[in-house]
Design an enzyme around this catalytic site. Sequence first.
Site, PDB file in Angstrom:
ATOM      1  N   GLU A  34       5.232  32.398  -1.357  1.00 57.31           N
ATOM      2  CA  GLU A  34       6.453  32.744  -0.600  1.00 57.31           C
ATOM      3  C   GLU A  34       6.147  33.762   0.495  1.00 57.31           C
ATOM      4  OE1 GLU A  34       9.143  35.741  -1.533  1.00 57.31           O
ATOM      5  OE2 GLU A  34       8.415  36.073  -3.566  1.00 57.31           O
ATOM      6  N   LYS A  95      15.311  37.536   6.091  1.00 51.40           N
ATOM      7  CA  LYS A  95      15.081  37.145   4.691  1.00 51.40           C
ATOM      8  C   LYS A  95      15.911  35.887   4.431  1.00 51.40           C
ATOM      9  CE  LYS A  95      16.148  38.721   0.008  1.00 51.40           C
ATOM     10  NZ  LYS A  95      16.795  39.781  -0.801  1.00 51.40           N
ATOM     11  N   VAL A 115      12.017  33.241  -3.166  1.00 48.99           N
ATOM     12  CA  VAL A 115      11.602  32.285  -4.204  1.00 48.99           C
ATOM     13  C   VAL A 115      12.455  31.023  -4.107  1.00 48.99           C
ATOM     14  CG1 VAL A 115      11.563  31.881  -6.704  1.00 48.99           C
ATOM     15  CG2 VAL A 115      10.671  34.035  -5.764  1.00 48.99           C
ATOM     16  N   ASP A 147      26.411  39.766  -8.357  1.00 52.97           N
ATOM     17  CA  ASP A 147      25.127  39.618  -7.668  1.00 52.97           C
ATOM     18  C   ASP A 147      24.098  38.950  -8.581  1.00 52.97           C
ATOM     19  OD1 ASP A 147      22.889  39.684  -6.127  1.00 52.97           O
ATOM     20  OD2 ASP A 147      23.046  41.798  -5.579  1.00 52.97           O
ATOM     21  N   SER A 149      20.872  36.344  -8.182  1.00 54.65           N
ATOM     22  CA  SER A 149      20.012  35.756  -7.159  1.00 54.65           C
ATOM     23  C   SER A 149      20.082  34.233  -7.174  1.00 54.65           C
ATOM     24  CB  SER A 149      18.565  36.190  -7.391  1.00 54.65           C
ATOM     25  OG  SER A 149      17.713  35.513  -6.482  1.00 54.65           O
ATOM     26  N   ALA A 150      20.072  33.654  -5.986  1.00 53.33           N
ATOM     27  CA  ALA A 150      19.988  32.193  -5.859  1.00 53.33           C
ATOM     28  C   ALA A 150      18.654  31.659  -6.380  1.00 53.33           C
ATOM     29  CB  ALA A 150      20.192  31.775  -4.400  1.00 53.33           C
ATOM     30  N   ASP A 151      17.693  32.551  -6.654  1.00 44.59           N
ATOM     31  CA  ASP A 151      16.447  32.102  -7.298  1.00 44.59           C
ATOM     32  C   ASP A 151      16.771  31.408  -8.621  1.00 44.59           C
ATOM     33  OD1 ASP A 151      15.188  33.460  -5.238  1.00 44.59           O
ATOM     34  OD2 ASP A 151      14.278  34.996  -6.524  1.00 44.59           O
ATOM     35  N   LYS A 168      11.731  42.512 -12.860  1.00 44.73           N
ATOM     36  CA  LYS A 168      11.778  43.970 -12.748  1.00 44.73           C
ATOM     37  C   LYS A 168      13.049  44.510 -13.371  1.00 44.73           C
ATOM     38  CE  LYS A 168      10.083  44.535  -8.571  1.00 44.73           C
ATOM     39  NZ  LYS A 168      10.600  43.214  -8.397  1.00 44.73           N
TER      40      LYS A 168
HETATM   41  N1  PSU Z   1      10.890  40.910  -6.219  1.00 47.40           N
HETATM   42  C1  PSU Z   1       9.758  41.499  -5.796  1.00 47.40           C
HETATM   43  N2  PSU Z   1       9.318  41.303  -4.534  1.00 47.40           N
HETATM   44  C2  PSU Z   1       9.998  40.497  -3.675  1.00 47.40           C
HETATM   45  C3  PSU Z   1      11.207  39.867  -4.138  1.00 47.40           C
HETATM   46  C4  PSU Z   1      11.604  40.090  -5.401  1.00 47.40           C
HETATM   47  O1  PSU Z   1       9.116  42.221  -6.544  1.00 47.40           O
HETATM   48  O2  PSU Z   1       9.577  40.345  -2.518  1.00 47.40           O
HETATM   49  C5  PSU Z   1      11.927  38.940  -3.213  1.00 47.40           C
HETATM   50  C6  PSU Z   1      11.587  37.473  -3.556  1.00 47.40           C
HETATM   51  O3  PSU Z   1      11.448  36.752  -2.369  1.00 47.40           O
HETATM   52  C7  PSU Z   1      12.827  37.015  -4.300  1.00 47.40           C
HETATM   53  C8  PSU Z   1      13.880  37.786  -3.572  1.00 47.40           C
HETATM   54  O4  PSU Z   1      13.028  35.623  -4.246  1.00 47.40           O
HETATM   55  O5  PSU Z   1      13.328  39.063  -3.373  1.00 47.40           O
HETATM   56  C9  PSU Z   1      15.186  37.865  -4.336  1.00 47.40           C
HETATM   57  O6  PSU Z   1      16.171  38.394  -3.491  1.00 47.40           O
HETATM   58  P1  PSU Z   1      17.705  38.268  -3.895  1.00 47.40           P
HETATM   59  O7  PSU Z   1      17.842  39.107  -5.122  1.00 47.40           O
HETATM   60  O8  PSU Z   1      18.443  38.801  -2.707  1.00 47.40           O
HETATM   61  O9  PSU Z   1      17.964  36.819  -4.152  1.00 47.40           O
HETATM   62 MN    MN Z   2      21.752  38.944  -4.454  1.00 46.78          MN
END
Ligand code: PSU
Ligand code: MN
Length: 316
Positions: A34, A95, A115, A147, A149-151, A168
């Site tokens: 990624e 992003k 991701v 909140d 994540s879309a992951d 994390k």
């Molecule tokens: N966790 C990390 N490093 C990162 C991310 C997450 O330790 O760079 C990034 C990844 O690209 C992950 C994204 O897909 O943050 C998730 O962001 P969000 O929670 O806004 O979906």
């Molecule tokens: Mn989010």
Amino acid sequence: MNRPMTRPMPHPMVSVTDEVAQALADGTPVVALESTIISHGMPYPQNVAMAVEVEGIVREHGAVPATVAVLDGRPRIGLAPDDLELLASHPDVTKVSVRDLPFVVARGTHGATTVAATMRLAAIAGIHTFVTGGLGGVHRGAQQTFDVSADLTELGTTDVAVVCAGVKSILDIGLTHETLETLGVPVLGYGTDEFPSFFSRSSGHPAPMRVDTPAEIAAVMAAKWDLGIRGGLVVANPIPAEDEIPAGEIGAIIDRALADMDALGIHGKDATPYLLGRIVEITDGASLTANIALVRNNARLGAAIAREYAARAAAS
Ligand code: PSU
Ligand code: MN
């Protein structure tokens, strides 16, 4: 067989480098990487050094790396060193999660894929093994903020195995596991009974399923997709013991970073980048060293999984 095709038709809107296209056509193992981790996950210039090094590790371990991003509105599978430098240093790189993809493509701008967006583009190209550092998940306080994540939703639908170092504890690990279960996503602990928490090998949460070899992981991928169960898998690979920041030590640091974020009113897609940057500041760079070490470790495992999965495809 419902297993995802290893030789899909090229998508007219997605550029695949000749090297990656050739590897996919030959059945050579390919590992997707990624780019949000480069643009929004680490400071310059460590981010570009990490990106170049990780591609090298994937190669040394017998697979072709394919870093994914959107450049000038064009989704790209496989990048040149200049592209990595741009993503690492250009001030106007968005992003990009899945919902952002249409916007950056339509506007012709640069985007670093999360991701979720990387999974989607990798699957379009026919790549089913993907290496990252940490997965997004259910944020602490999601009961109020929603909140998530879309992951996670992407893991529920797109056929890609994601190698990460767990989740994390800036996130709510328990709620993240519940959501992955609801979405039908296998969560495999590699060589561990405990789910790792990125900087730490422990989290207090069990790994839902344990596997001990890359071949076992490839077998679970094949079984899932052969059964017609769409969607991804999480491979949780603990940070090497010599690189970990013990959970007791990082816990207070994460709490402090979260409090600073709330005080600044930062939320939504800016939350994760802010927290990662703040933790690097508070730890005086120690978290960055750990982050890079765990990505290296994931790259080695991801290449081995891609090799095993490709060997199964060749044998079938
Ligand atoms: N966790 C990390 N490093 C990162 C991310 C997450 O330790 O760079 C990034 C990844 O690209 C992950 C994204 O897909 O943050 C998730 O962001 P969000 O929670 O806004 O979906
Ligand atoms: Mn989010």
